[in-house]
Motif scaffolding. Structure first.
Motif, PDB file in Angstrom:
ATOM      1  N   UNK A  22       0.772  -1.112   0.004  1.00 55.38           N
ATOM      2  CA  UNK A  22       0.109   0.024  -0.079  1.00 55.38           C
ATOM      3  C   UNK A  22       0.634   1.490   0.089  1.00 55.38           C
ATOM      4  N   UNK A  23       2.000   1.336   0.745  1.00 51.47           N
ATOM      5  CA  UNK A  23       2.759   2.510   0.695  1.00 51.47           C
ATOM      6  C   UNK A  23       3.607   2.692  -0.433  1.00 51.47           C
ATOM      7  N   UNK A  24       3.668   1.316  -0.994  1.00 51.56           N
ATOM      8  CA  UNK A  24       4.480   1.485  -2.461  1.00 51.56           C
ATOM      9  C   UNK A  24       3.493   2.370  -3.537  1.00 51.56           C
ATOM     10  N   UNK A  25       2.273   1.856  -3.495  1.00 48.33           N
ATOM     11  CA  UNK A  25       1.143   2.315  -4.255  1.00 48.33           C
ATOM     12  C   UNK A  25       1.292   4.041  -4.136  1.00 48.33           C
ATOM     13  N   UNK A  26       1.320   4.361  -3.070  1.00 46.57           N
ATOM     14  CA  UNK A  26       0.990   5.730  -2.447  1.00 46.57           C
ATOM     15  C   UNK A  26       2.156   6.481  -3.008  1.00 46.57           C
ATOM     16  N   UNK A  27       3.492   6.033  -2.849  1.00 47.63           N
ATOM     17  CA  UNK A  27       4.569   6.976  -3.211  1.00 47.63           C
ATOM     18  C   UNK A  27       4.653   6.763  -4.767  1.00 47.63           C
TER      19      UNK A  27
END
Length: 442
Positions: free
Chosen positions: A263-268
């Motif tokens: 999820x963090x990778x998607x946000x970044x």
């Protein structure tokens, strides 16, 4: 009869019918009838009940040179095939399981597509419906449960259908639908409870798609966000927390930790796309794909689907996911490119980051149709890579691979007639209703 009693009765009947089908397979072992029955079982969506029987049968008949038998001495497809619609359809469907370097299968697709298109004006009934659907999109790229629903309706129109198989297929479809729709209702309540649509109008269609900052995984960090983004952030946190509560203690850490990581990778990656949009930057295709394969959401969706699985989703499986293997990359590539082909012109009418189409046009100085053709070739190539990987021995159950293949199929089907994700009230709504809402009449 109450709802619970009806479900119990259906479940008991399915058990009886499964045993009858197993006896039929045993009786017909080694015959053409066995192969016909296996094909029907797979198309009717009940093959998962007979995996051992099907695998045992197929091990004895596989022939690597089988497709060459459709050719004459001059390496041309036999003339007699031209009028055999059922044979052409079988060859056409099978050829889409090919991998790179299998030129005969590429030739088979081209040949059978041309012949079937010509025959369509002379076909009617269930066969015409099957051919028409296959020419739109082959079975390899379609959603199995949706296909089962379609084939059940055709199967019962055939002369002398196998009544045992037909009843099993209908009951099984309705039972699976009940279980799936209950899960969908639960997810919908989670979304409604954590992220009211009155505050974020787009939320039900794209939950959290435009969170633009990686601010950690802490409720206190919400104060750093503008008001309109807080419901999205809260929904993501609460939903993952509720998933974590449902998991067994022994698997919580590795599964939820990886889900949060993706999820963090998607946000970044969304943040990077926002920077491109703000500066009107058009990246190279390679640069674009490095980011857009992540924003396609398919890494995250794969992880999320594994989180809810049983013991087959081991720590080793999640470690494999963390490496972003080519198999998953190919799925993400198809998801991103099919989306871009169908939605890029509409999206470019408003403020939107460049799609794969614009990136390729800018980089190579070609027209939009030429760029679309190249992107479609990349999709075809990725499917061949997926097919090849599915043939390899792997240390994980096939069910893990099927999750990825089925996610890839979803994007092909949803974008078949346009952007069925953004505009979900037509075909997409009908498909969802067919799978989750409307049972098959018994």
């Amino acid at each position: 009869m109450g709802h619970g009693q009806k479900i119990d009765a259906w479940t008991s009947k399915v058990g009886e019918l499964k045993e009858k089908v197993k006896r039929m397979l045993t009786t017909s072992k080694g015959s053409v009838e066995e192969m016909i029955m296996i094909d029907e079982i797979q198309r009717l969506g009940v093959a998962y009940h007979f995996e051992k029987e099907i695998n045992d049968a197929l091990e004895h008949i596989y022939d690597a040179n089988a497709f060459s038998k459709f050719k004459d001495s001059g390496s041309n497809f036999k003339e007699g095939l031209s009028s055999d619609a059922e044979g052409l359809l079988s060859l056409y469907e099978a050829a889409f399981y090919g991998t790179h370097g299998e030129d005969t299968l590429d030739e088979a697709i081209s040949f059978t597509r041309g012949q079937l298109t010509s025959l369509m004006t002379h076909l009617d009934g269930p066969l015409a419906a099957q051919v028409g659907l296959a020419l739109e999109l082959p079975m390899r790229m379609r959603i199995p449960r949706l296909e089962a629903r379609f084939y059940i309706s055709l199967f019962q129109q055939q002369k002398g259908p196998n009544d045992v198989l037909l009843e099993l297929a209908k009951l099984d479809f309705n039972l699976v639908q009940v279980n799936a729709s209950n899960g969908a209702k639960g997810a919908d309540k989670v979304v409604e409870g954590h992220m009211p649509c009155s505050k974020v109008p787009f939320c039900k269609r794209s939950i959290g798609r435009r969170l633009l900052l990686d601010i950690g995984w802490d409720l206190s960090a919400m104060d750093q966000l503008p008001e309109y983004m807080r419901p999205c952030f809260l929904a993501v946190l609460n939903t993952v927390d509720e998933i974590e509560e449902e998991l067994m203690p022994g698997v919580k850490f590795c599964r939820i930790d990886y889900l949060k990581h993706e999820m963090k990778a998607v946000v970044q990656a969304y943040f990077k796309e926002a920077q491109w949009l703000k500066t009107n930057y058009v990246p190279t295709l390679e640069e674009y794909l490095k980011i857009s394969l992540v924003t396609s959401g398919y890494f995250y969706l794969t992880a999320a689907s594994y989180v809810g699985m049983g013991e087959e989703a081991t720590k080793e499986a999640f470690d494999w996911l963390k490496t972003h293997p080519k198999f998953i990359m190919d799925s993400c590539l198809i998801g991103r490119l099919v989306d871009d082909i169908q939605s890029n012109e509409h999206e470019q009418k408003r403020a939107h980051v460049a799609s794969a189409i614009e990136c390729y046009m800018e980089e190579h100085g070609v027209s939009r149709p030429e760029a679309c053709q190249k992107i479609r070739e990349m999709v075809t190539s990725a499917w061949k890579d997926i097919n090849k990987f599915c043939l390899k021995p792997i240390p994980f159950p096939l069910s893990l691979l099927l999750r990825v293949v089925n996610l890839t199929r979803v994007i092909e089907v949803i974008y078949l007639h346009g952007d069925g994700y953004s505009n979900s009230f037509g075909k997409t709504k009908e498909m969802i209703s067919a799978i989750l809402v409307n049972p098959i009449p018994m």
